[in-house]
Design an enzyme around this catalytic site. Structure first.
Site, PDB file in Angstrom:
ATOM      1  N   VAL A   1      38.085  -9.569  -6.708  1.00  0.00           N
ATOM      2  CA  VAL A   1      39.017 -10.683  -7.314  1.00  0.00           C
ATOM      3  C   VAL A   1      38.138 -11.635  -8.369  1.00  0.00           C
ATOM      4  O   VAL A   1      37.441 -11.114  -9.188  1.00  0.00           O
ATOM      5  CB  VAL A   1      39.623 -11.411  -6.212  1.00  0.00           C
ATOM      6  CG1 VAL A   1      40.866 -10.629  -5.835  1.00  0.00           C
ATOM      7  CG2 VAL A   1      38.912 -11.746  -4.768  1.00  0.00           C
TER       8      VAL A   1
ATOM      9  N   ASN B   1      56.016  13.297 -15.584  1.00  0.00           N
ATOM     10  CA  ASN B   1      56.388  11.696 -15.334  1.00  0.00           C
ATOM     11  C   ASN B   1      57.340  11.416 -15.855  1.00  0.00           C
ATOM     12  O   ASN B   1      57.638  11.357 -17.030  1.00  0.00           O
ATOM     13  CB  ASN B   1      55.104  10.987 -15.474  1.00  0.00           C
ATOM     14  CG  ASN B   1      55.210   9.615 -14.825  1.00  0.00           C
ATOM     15  OD1 ASN B   1      56.052   9.094 -14.510  1.00  0.00           O
ATOM     16  ND2 ASN B   1      54.140   9.146 -14.351  1.00  0.00           N
TER      17      ASN B   1
ATOM     18  N   HIS C   1      50.015  13.897  -3.846  1.00  0.00           N
ATOM     19  CA  HIS C   1      49.963  14.169  -5.160  1.00  0.00           C
ATOM     20  C   HIS C   1      49.363  13.332  -5.774  1.00  0.00           C
ATOM     21  O   HIS C   1      48.499  12.398  -5.489  1.00  0.00           O
ATOM     22  CB  HIS C   1      51.514  13.783  -5.736  1.00  0.00           C
ATOM     23  CG  HIS C   1      51.851  12.357  -5.732  1.00  0.00           C
ATOM     24  ND1 HIS C   1      52.034  11.480  -4.748  1.00  0.00           N
ATOM     25  CD2 HIS C   1      51.707  11.401  -6.967  1.00  0.00           C
ATOM     26  CE1 HIS C   1      52.192  10.424  -4.941  1.00  0.00           C
ATOM     27  NE2 HIS C   1      52.062  10.163  -6.482  1.00  0.00           N
TER      28      HIS C   1
HETATM   29  O1  LIG Z   1      36.072 -15.916  -0.886  1.00  0.00           O
HETATM   30  P1  LIG Z   1      35.244 -15.131   0.001  1.00  0.00           P
HETATM   31  O2  LIG Z   1      35.969 -14.478   1.241  1.00  0.00           O
HETATM   32  O3  LIG Z   1      33.858 -15.291   0.094  1.00  0.00           O
HETATM   33  O4  LIG Z   1      35.237 -13.766  -0.865  1.00  0.00           O
HETATM   34  C1  LIG Z   1      36.149 -13.382  -1.689  1.00  0.00           C
HETATM   35  O5  LIG Z   1      35.877 -13.578  -3.213  1.00  0.00           O
HETATM   36  C2  LIG Z   1      34.637 -12.837  -3.540  1.00  0.00           C
HETATM   37  C3  LIG Z   1      34.458 -13.248  -5.087  1.00  0.00           C
HETATM   38  O6  LIG Z   1      35.476 -12.855  -5.889  1.00  0.00           O
HETATM   39  C4  LIG Z   1      34.724 -11.344  -3.314  1.00  0.00           C
HETATM   40  O7  LIG Z   1      33.489 -10.659  -3.703  1.00  0.00           O
HETATM   41  C5  LIG Z   1      35.248 -11.043  -2.041  1.00  0.00           C
HETATM   42  O8  LIG Z   1      35.453  -9.658  -1.771  1.00  0.00           O
HETATM   43  C6  LIG Z   1      36.592 -11.825  -1.680  1.00  0.00           C
HETATM   44  O9  LIG Z   1      37.069 -11.455  -0.433  1.00  0.00           O
HETATM   45  O1  LIG Z   2      52.083   5.630  -9.922  1.00  0.00           O
HETATM   46  P1  LIG Z   2      52.881   4.672 -11.016  1.00  0.00           P
HETATM   47  O2  LIG Z   2      53.841   4.114 -10.462  1.00  0.00           O
HETATM   48  O3  LIG Z   2      53.225   5.407 -12.176  1.00  0.00           O
HETATM   49  O4  LIG Z   2      51.661   3.780 -11.613  1.00  0.00           O
HETATM   50  C1  LIG Z   2      50.474   3.384 -10.657  1.00  0.00           C
HETATM   51  O5  LIG Z   2      49.354   3.815 -11.373  1.00  0.00           O
HETATM   52  C2  LIG Z   2      49.387   3.630 -12.701  1.00  0.00           C
HETATM   53  C3  LIG Z   2      47.875   4.219 -13.252  1.00  0.00           C
HETATM   54  O6  LIG Z   2      46.917   3.845 -12.520  1.00  0.00           O
HETATM   55  C4  LIG Z   2      49.236   1.982 -12.722  1.00  0.00           C
HETATM   56  O7  LIG Z   2      49.096   1.569 -14.266  1.00  0.00           O
HETATM   57  C5  LIG Z   2      50.269   1.226 -12.075  1.00  0.00           C
HETATM   58  O8  LIG Z   2      49.950  -0.127 -12.060  1.00  0.00           O
HETATM   59  C6  LIG Z   2      50.431   1.879 -10.648  1.00  0.00           C
HETATM   60  O9  LIG Z   2      51.388   1.285 -10.232  1.00  0.00           O
END
Ligand SMILES: O=P(O)(O)O[C@H]1O[C@H](CO)[C@@H](O)[C@H](O)[C@H]1O
Ligand SMILES: O=P(O)(O)O[C@H]1O[C@H](CO)[C@@H](O)[C@H](O)[C@H]1O
Lengths: 323, 323
Positions: free
Chosen positions: A289, A77, A166
């Site tokens: 989230v 990389n 990849h």
């Molecule tokens: O605001 P919503 O649509 O109820 O839900 C949103 O927040 C939740 C709590 O973090 C998550 O589980 C859902 O995936 C996200 O879409």
């Molecule tokens: O493939 P990249 O660009 O090196 O990196 C990607 O995978 C990594 C490993 O999961 C993460 O830390 C990065 O945020 C994501 O963009």
């Protein structure tokens, strides 16, 4: 009192492998979808693009030119998160400010010379070449590092803007956090029950059947009881296999990731995790989230419902079906 | 031997609050950005949209009509992940298949009658109304549930397609996974060192200064030593406060989230986590994907570098500056 039914009644489940809990609220699938819809996936990808740094013959960011490879192609990389020679940070001066050394290597592995295929579109012999290359890189890096993580970030939703098939290989001088948790859980289970956690788990799932997706002579694919992602699956060999290089030729004709070197690791069982980001369809994703980042993982259909849907997915790949 | 410098040399750091490690690879910020760029944020949002179910006077999915509210507005989530009355799943029949009961409540709180503002664009008295509403809902739900999680999913990147300023409140009959880890860590620290973990941590950060972003008479904002998200911050009251309702009127004129009821919780310290999804700018995000999901959190600039950048951000909100 109402009888408990997992597909109707919220509950929490324990993940004994990673020592975590997930909230399962299957009744949420009943709500109409008003959230974000992703762009459809079907973009035409050129088979060869001389400006794509992963293609045979292309020039990479560091000026190196790729060979005209015709199987897999492994290279360092250019912007590795882990390098072999970082100095040691030295002792910490306070228990709330702990730092440790990290050394390692990051490699990229192209699966195929063509940009317009993915693993599921490749032939069995082509996939076998990838598995052999995974076993070889595990052996090579595993001789120097206690952990070799092989992973594929697939698709734009997962931040992968390069369509060329990849994966990445990150080896480290330390056991990563999740590996550490799996190490603790598997070691404790073996010492308490006398057999590897994932061997007993696979055995139980074969008996219970409701979370199985696919079984073959050598492998099981199932939606784990504690799955977090809606269509998360776990791939397990049927027999006790600690690391990729231990796989027999027959087992390699359809196999995965993950390894570990050192003293006694008989409590470990080779396995691969699949975490697709989707919730309802190819264009409606699950967002992990606020609650998930701050409190606990939450899922909207049961692992059993997901397994049922995965079992009924057509055998023919959606891109081949379109022809 | 080269002297270790956190801003140049990869290392791992320990998060003593959540018992987790993060890989810090600051040298990765040197790479040119070839990855995904998000659409620019500046969309014009109408102040009032009668079809937006969060607006005053609008009809929600369940047919209820919102009042013409002029401050905050709290209502039950129409598709709650937690309901008050799910039956108990009963005892588990195997240690690898553990299920527990989950009961709770999910509410939505609108911050303001207008759709075209966000918390940072609201006046101090308007924000104070939100903080008082957070304290009130914590008190109300905290009387029935051991955990009340207040969180805001903000922006399309975080799956929030409704621009109207609002947060969610999920209360549960169980301690969510991350809260459980914070509970274990804070309890252990207090019993070993005789003071709350986060009180000592805030004290240390005030001495060390390099991760501070903002300090006021009552609050600290800092990039935690163990931050995972590039611009993650932690908000801490200066004095020992266990729960939101305990905040004084002066402290409420600028405060956050999070609470917990029960026996002796003196080891707890009220705090709010901010996890912005950005890496380099408003349109280049950090993807937490393969390595992060399967192995360990990884970040590309040090918490100290992030704090430095956050300290120099203009005081004027970018949307006001444009006028
Ligand atoms: O605001 P919503 O649509 O109820 O839900 C949103 O927040 C939740 C709590 O973090 C998550 O589980 C859902 O995936 C996200 O879409
Ligand atoms: O493939 P990249 O660009 O090196 O990196 C990607 O995978 C990594 C490993 O999961 C993460 O830390 C990065 O945020 C994501 O963009």
């Amino acid at each position: 009192a109402t009888t408990f039914r997992a597909s109707e009644h919220q509950h929490i489940r324990y993940n004994p492998l990673q020592d975590e809990w997930v909230l399962v609220s299957a009744h949420r699938m009943k709500r109409p979808w008003q959230g974000q819809v992703e762009p459809p996936l079907l973009k035409t990808v050129p088979r060869h693009d001389p400006h794509n740094p992963l293609c045979p013959g292309a020039t990479r960011a560091n000026g190196e030119v790729n060979p005209y490879y015709d199987g897999t192609f492994l290279f360092d990389n250019d912007f590795p998160a882990l390098q072999p020679d970082a100095p040691n940070p030295g002792p910490s001066d306070h228990p709330l400010f702990q730092t440790e050394a990290a050394r390692g290597a990051c490699k990229v592995m192209c699966f195929h010379p063509w940009s317009d295929v993915t693993l599921p579109l490749m032939s069995i012999p082509e996939i076998r070449t990838v598995i052999d290359a995974w076993a070889a890189v595990t052996e090579e890096l595993g001789a120097r590092y206690p952990w070799v993580q092989i992973f594929e970030n697939k698709g734009a939703m997962m931040g992968c803007s390069n369509p060329h098939p990849h994966c990445q290989v990150w080896a480290s001088s330390f056991l990563p956090d999740i590996a550490q948790r799996e190490e603790r859980s598997q070691r404790a289970y073996q010492s308490q029950h006398g057999e590897p956690l994932l061997m007993e788990y696979g055995h139980q799932e074969l008996l219970r059947k409701e979370r199985l997706v696919l079984t073959s002579e050598h492998w099981l694919v199932l939606v784990p009881f504690w799955a977090v992602w809606p269509f998360q699956t776990l791939l397990l060999p049927r027999r006790h296999v600690r690391r990729l290089p231990e796989l027999t030729p027959a087992e390699r004709d359809g196999a995965p990731t993950g390894s570990k070197a050192g003293a006694n690791w008989d409590h470990w069982q080779l396995h691969a995790h699949y975490y697709p980001p989707l919730l309802r369809s190819a264009t409606v994703r699950k967002f992990m989230v606020g609650y998930e980042m701050l409190a606990q993982a939450q899922r909207d259909l049961t692992p059993e419902q997901a397994a049922e849907r995965l079992r009924t997915v057509p055998e023919v790949h959606y891109r081949l079906g379109q022809k």
